[in-house]
Design an enzyme around this catalytic site. Structure first.
Site, PDB file in Angstrom:
ATOM      1  N   SER A 276      19.250  19.014  -5.441  1.00  0.00           N
ATOM      2  CA  SER A 276      19.011  18.433  -4.124  1.00  0.00           C
ATOM      3  C   SER A 276      20.348  18.066  -3.491  1.00  0.00           C
ATOM      4  O   SER A 276      21.098  17.251  -4.040  1.00  0.00           O
ATOM      5  CB  SER A 276      18.149  17.177  -4.245  1.00  0.00           C
TER       6      SER A 276
ATOM      7  N   HIS B  47      17.208  22.360  -2.825  1.00  0.00           N
ATOM      8  CA  HIS B  47      16.262  21.398  -2.244  1.00  0.00           C
ATOM      9  C   HIS B  47      16.964  20.642  -1.112  1.00  0.00           C
ATOM     10  O   HIS B  47      18.018  20.036  -1.319  1.00  0.00           O
ATOM     11  CB  HIS B  47      15.799  20.448  -3.350  1.00  0.00           C
TER      12      HIS B  47
ATOM     13  N   ASP C  80      16.624  17.739   1.636  1.00  0.00           N
ATOM     14  CA  ASP C  80      15.856  16.541   1.970  1.00  0.00           C
ATOM     15  C   ASP C  80      16.058  16.148   3.426  1.00  0.00           C
ATOM     16  O   ASP C  80      17.131  15.693   3.823  1.00  0.00           O
ATOM     17  CB  ASP C  80      16.279  15.382   1.058  1.00  0.00           C
TER      18      ASP C  80
ATOM     19  N   MET D 117      15.047  13.684   6.377  1.00  0.00           N
ATOM     20  CA  MET D 117      14.483  12.338   6.599  1.00  0.00           C
ATOM     21  C   MET D 117      14.761  11.913   8.038  1.00  0.00           C
ATOM     22  O   MET D 117      15.863  12.118   8.540  1.00  0.00           O
ATOM     23  CB  MET D 117      15.128  11.332   5.640  1.00  0.00           C
TER      24      MET D 117
ATOM     25  N   HIS E  41      12.212  19.804   2.215  1.00  0.00           N
ATOM     26  CA  HIS E  41      11.265  18.703   1.979  1.00  0.00           C
ATOM     27  C   HIS E  41      11.296  17.794   3.205  1.00  0.00           C
ATOM     28  O   HIS E  41      12.275  17.091   3.430  1.00  0.00           O
ATOM     29  CB  HIS E  41      11.710  17.980   0.692  1.00  0.00           C
TER      30      HIS E  41
ATOM     31  N   MET F 131      10.484  14.791   5.083  1.00  0.00           N
ATOM     32  CA  MET F 131      10.064  13.387   5.073  1.00  0.00           C
ATOM     33  C   MET F 131      10.204  12.858   6.493  1.00  0.00           C
ATOM     34  O   MET F 131      11.113  12.092   6.817  1.00  0.00           O
ATOM     35  CB  MET F 131      10.941  12.597   4.075  1.00  0.00           C
TER      36      MET F 131
ATOM     37  N   MET G 174       6.038  13.690  -6.116  1.00  0.00           N
ATOM     38  CA  MET G 174       7.186  12.771  -6.068  1.00  0.00           C
ATOM     39  C   MET G 174       7.155  11.853  -7.286  1.00  0.00           C
ATOM     40  O   MET G 174       6.128  11.228  -7.584  1.00  0.00           O
ATOM     41  CB  MET G 174       7.154  11.909  -4.794  1.00  0.00           C
TER      42      MET G 174
ATOM     43  N   ASP H   7      10.119  15.695  -8.131  1.00  0.00           N
ATOM     44  CA  ASP H   7      11.299  15.286  -7.357  1.00  0.00           C
ATOM     45  C   ASP H   7      11.529  13.787  -7.503  1.00  0.00           C
ATOM     46  O   ASP H   7      10.699  12.987  -7.075  1.00  0.00           O
ATOM     47  CB  ASP H   7      11.041  15.641  -5.884  1.00  0.00           C
TER      48      ASP H   7
HETATM   49  C1  DX5 Z   1      14.145  11.370  -2.602  1.00  0.00           C
HETATM   50  C2  DX5 Z   1      14.371  12.834  -2.347  1.00  0.00           C
HETATM   51  C3  DX5 Z   1      14.892  13.533  -3.542  1.00  0.00           C
HETATM   52  C4  DX5 Z   1      16.254  13.073  -4.001  1.00  0.00           C
HETATM   53  C5  DX5 Z   1      16.205  13.040  -5.498  1.00  0.00           C
HETATM   54  O1  DX5 Z   1      13.612  10.791  -1.473  1.00  0.00           O
HETATM   55  O2  DX5 Z   1      13.184  13.472  -1.951  1.00  0.00           O
HETATM   56  O3  DX5 Z   1      14.884  14.935  -3.384  1.00  0.00           O
HETATM   57  O4  DX5 Z   1      17.299  13.913  -3.617  1.00  0.00           O
HETATM   58  O5  DX5 Z   1      17.366  12.455  -5.962  1.00  0.00           O
HETATM   59  P1  DX5 Z   1      17.544  12.063  -7.483  1.00  0.00           P
HETATM   60  O6  DX5 Z   1      17.492  13.335  -8.295  1.00  0.00           O
HETATM   61  O7  DX5 Z   1      18.902  11.422  -7.498  1.00  0.00           O
HETATM   62  O8  DX5 Z   1      16.451  11.105  -7.851  1.00  0.00           O
HETATM   63 ZN    ZN Z   2      13.140  15.733  -1.983  1.00  0.00          ZN
END
Ligand code: DX5
Ligand code: ZN
Length: 215
Positions: A6, A30, A32, A34, A63, A65, A133, A171
């Site tokens: 990620s 991956h 992320d 947000m 992903h 969010m 998650m 994840d």
């Molecule tokens: C969290 C994200 C993850 C994050 C995971 O909100 O969706 O993808 O990058 O990070 P680690 O592996 O550090 O928990």
């Molecule tokens: Zn994620």
């Protein structure tokens, strides 16, 4: 088992180089996204995917969010996203699935730790990927929540019973200690952010997670 680093924990000032460092040991990337609403944190969007696209052949798994993923799907497709993963907590995801299919983008569905697995089971026939998650989304570097493994086991059993090809991804909090637990429970894809990109040697860290997962 596939590994999806990620980029949330990578150095955004040199993202292309960071991705290149893990390219050989990663199966997919991956991303992320947000929006500061669905989760308090604010990260990246389609322009960053568009910048990454010519720099890597890796599958770009986005992903989302965000409160309103529908308004972003066209932009993610144009930017070169290979798949978009949407949250079941937002309500009926079928219009989003339809739009993604029309755009030729892969379809993923994700559930947060407090969301029961029953919320995603009705959609298994319509998705390519189920993401479970294992932290509450928002930040990298949080502790793995082992209780979600029961949801992985239930989803795995249902996917196998129905003869589906849906992959299960997990994840949050994945490292050398938790990777084997996730694989044993039935995960196909492990996302790892801080355990990879916060390591001195991200490629070596990714290899160590793979080795641990392989037992
Ligand atoms: C969290 C994200 C993850 C994050 C995971 O909100 O969706 O993808 O990058 O990070 P680690 O592996 O550090 O928990
Ligand atoms: Zn994620």
């Amino acid at each position: 088992m596939k590994l999806a680093p990620s980029i949330l924990s990578a150095d955004f000032a040199c993202l292309g180089d960071e991705v290149a460092r893990v390219a050989e040991v990663a199966d997919l990337l991956h991303v992320d996204v947000m929006d500061g609403h669905f989760v308090p944190n604010l990260t990246i969007g389609p322009p960053v995917v568009a910048s990454l696209r010519p720099r890597t052949d890796l599958f770009l798994d986005c992903h989302l969010m965000v409160d309103n993923p529908g308004v972003l799907l066209d932009d993610f497709a144009k930017a070169g996203a290979d798949r978009c993963i949407v949250h079941v907590e937002l309500g009926d995801p079928r219009p989003l699935f339809d739009r993604l299919r029309a755009l030729g983008v892969g379809v993923g569905l994700v559930c947060n730790p407090p969301t029961p697995v029953d919320a995603v089971l009705p959609y298994l026939d319509e998705i390519d990927l189920l993401l479970v998650m294992s932290v509450n989304p928002g930040w990298g570097g949080q502790a793995f929540i082992p209780e979600v493994l029961d949801k992985v086991r239930a989803a795995r059993a249902e996917i196998d019973a129905r003869g589906l090809a849906v992959e299960i991804e997990i994840d949050g909090g994945i490292d050398v200690a938790t990777a084997p637990l996730a694989v044993d429970a039935g995960c196909d894809i492990l996302v790892a952010g801080s355990a990879v990109f916060r390591a001195a040697d991200p490629a070596a860290a990714a290899r160590a997670i793979r080795a641990a997962a392989a037992g």
